[in-house]
Design an enzyme around this catalytic site. Structure first.
Site, PDB file in Angstrom:
ATOM      1  N   HIS A 101       0.864  -1.184   0.000  1.00  0.00           N
ATOM      2  CA  HIS A 101       0.000   0.000   0.000  1.00  0.00           C
ATOM      3  C   HIS A 101       0.902   1.236   0.000  1.00  0.00           C
ATOM      4  CE1 HIS A 101      -3.557   2.388   0.813  1.00  0.00           C
ATOM      5  NE2 HIS A 101      -2.843   3.060   1.704  1.00  0.00           N
ATOM      6  N   ASP A 142      -6.535  -3.131   3.377  1.00  0.00           N
ATOM      7  CA  ASP A 142      -5.374  -2.428   3.971  1.00  0.00           C
ATOM      8  C   ASP A 142      -5.317  -2.574   5.490  1.00  0.00           C
ATOM      9  OD1 ASP A 142      -4.952  -1.469   1.369  1.00  0.00           O
ATOM     10  OD2 ASP A 142      -6.152   0.322   1.741  1.00  0.00           O
TER      11      ASP A 142
HETATM   12  C1  GRF Z   1       1.086   0.979  -6.156  1.00  0.00           C
HETATM   13  O1  GRF Z   1       1.177   2.291  -5.676  1.00  0.00           O
HETATM   14  C2  GRF Z   1       0.633   0.068  -5.054  1.00  0.00           C
HETATM   15  O2  GRF Z   1       1.097   0.420  -3.800  1.00  0.00           O
HETATM   16  C3  GRF Z   1      -0.855   0.268  -5.096  1.00  0.00           C
HETATM   17  O3  GRF Z   1      -1.154   0.365  -6.473  1.00  0.00           O
HETATM   18  C4  GRF Z   1      -0.016   0.827  -7.181  1.00  0.00           C
HETATM   19  C5  GRF Z   1       0.281  -0.197  -8.219  1.00  0.00           C
HETATM   20  O4  GRF Z   1       1.256   0.170  -9.105  1.00  0.00           O
HETATM   21  N1  GRF Z   1      -1.527  -0.741  -4.339  1.00  0.00           N
HETATM   22  P1  GRF Z   1       1.824  -0.895 -10.142  1.00  0.00           P
HETATM   23  O5  GRF Z   1       0.637  -1.547 -10.855  1.00  0.00           O
HETATM   24  O6  GRF Z   1       2.634  -1.904  -9.379  1.00  0.00           O
HETATM   25  O7  GRF Z   1       2.653  -0.096 -11.087  1.00  0.00           O
END
Ligand code: GRF
Length: 207
Positions: A101, A142
């Site tokens: 997260h 979360d």
């Molecule tokens: C990241 O910021 C992750 O923490 C959140 O969604 C985003 C995903 O980015 N849960 P990616 O698809 O890994 O580029």
């Protein structure tokens, strides 16, 4: 040593998945499958390019379908997965399913707090620190026990975009290290908290 077989759940572009795929320094971990709720997720292309088998879920709320897609994974990593994991699947993978997260939980998480909304909420609060959290998945968004966090500064002139980019860079450092540390530990009966020492990282002024 048999590597830990990780399945990765994705909904978006998959830069965190890419960080895991690129973590060649880790013979302890094999990315065995990538599972998405969206057929158009860029993460699926990254998986295919890496030769990893992919599945697109018809109904992410169906525990039977999700369990079948995860196969015999030892560890499940939610990397930008935006759906709630059904309770039956959470129970099957208790202390073996983790999520990343983009804020310092337990603040700035929960239903509706994803993507840029997270960073907008952090900026509106006036917090001086943000950064990714990796935590165990439970039945709520979360919410499960925290495994590790990587603080990054919030700068006075930050926008949601600049803060998101700084946090995302820290995500790409944190997630492979946590996965590696859990695989190295190889014990899944209870939650662990990982500090800087377990993660084998140096503290930097500006991660
Ligand atoms: C990241 O910021 C992750 O923490 C959140 O969604 C985003 C995903 O980015 N849960 P990616 O698809 O890994 O580029």
């Amino acid at each position: 040593m048999t590597p830990v077989r990780a399945a990765v759940l994705v909904s978006g572009g998959g830069t965190n998945l890419q960080a895991l795929l690129d973590d060649a320094a880790s013979p302890q971990v094999a990315i065995a499958r990538v599972v998405s709720n969206r057929p158009d997720a860029g993460a699926l292309d990254r998986a295919r390019r890496a030769g990893v088998s992919t599945t697109v879920l018809r109904d992410p709320a169906d525990p039977t379908e999700l369990l079948a897609a995860l196969g015999g994974a030892d560890l499940v990593v939610l990397a930008g997965y935006l759906k709630l994991v059904p309770a039956g699947v959470v129970a099957r993978f208790r202390w073996r399913m983790i999520n990343i997260h983009p804020a310092l939980l337990p603040a700035f998480g929960g239903p509706g707090l994803y993507g840029h909304k997270v960073h907008e909420a952090v900026l509106a609060s006036g917090a001086a620190l943000s950064g990714p959290t990796v935590h165990y998945v439970d039945e709520q968004y979360d919410h499960g026990p925290i495994i590790a966090q990587w603080p990054v500064p919030v700068r006075p002139d930050d926008t949601a975009e600049t803060l998101a980019a700084r946090v995302l860079a820290a995500e790409h450092r944190l997630l492979p290290r946590v996965v590696r540390a859990l695989a190295r530990r190889g014990e899944w009966t209870k939650p662990v908290r990982l500090g800087i020492k377990n993660l084998d990282v140096e503290i930097e002024d500006e991660p």
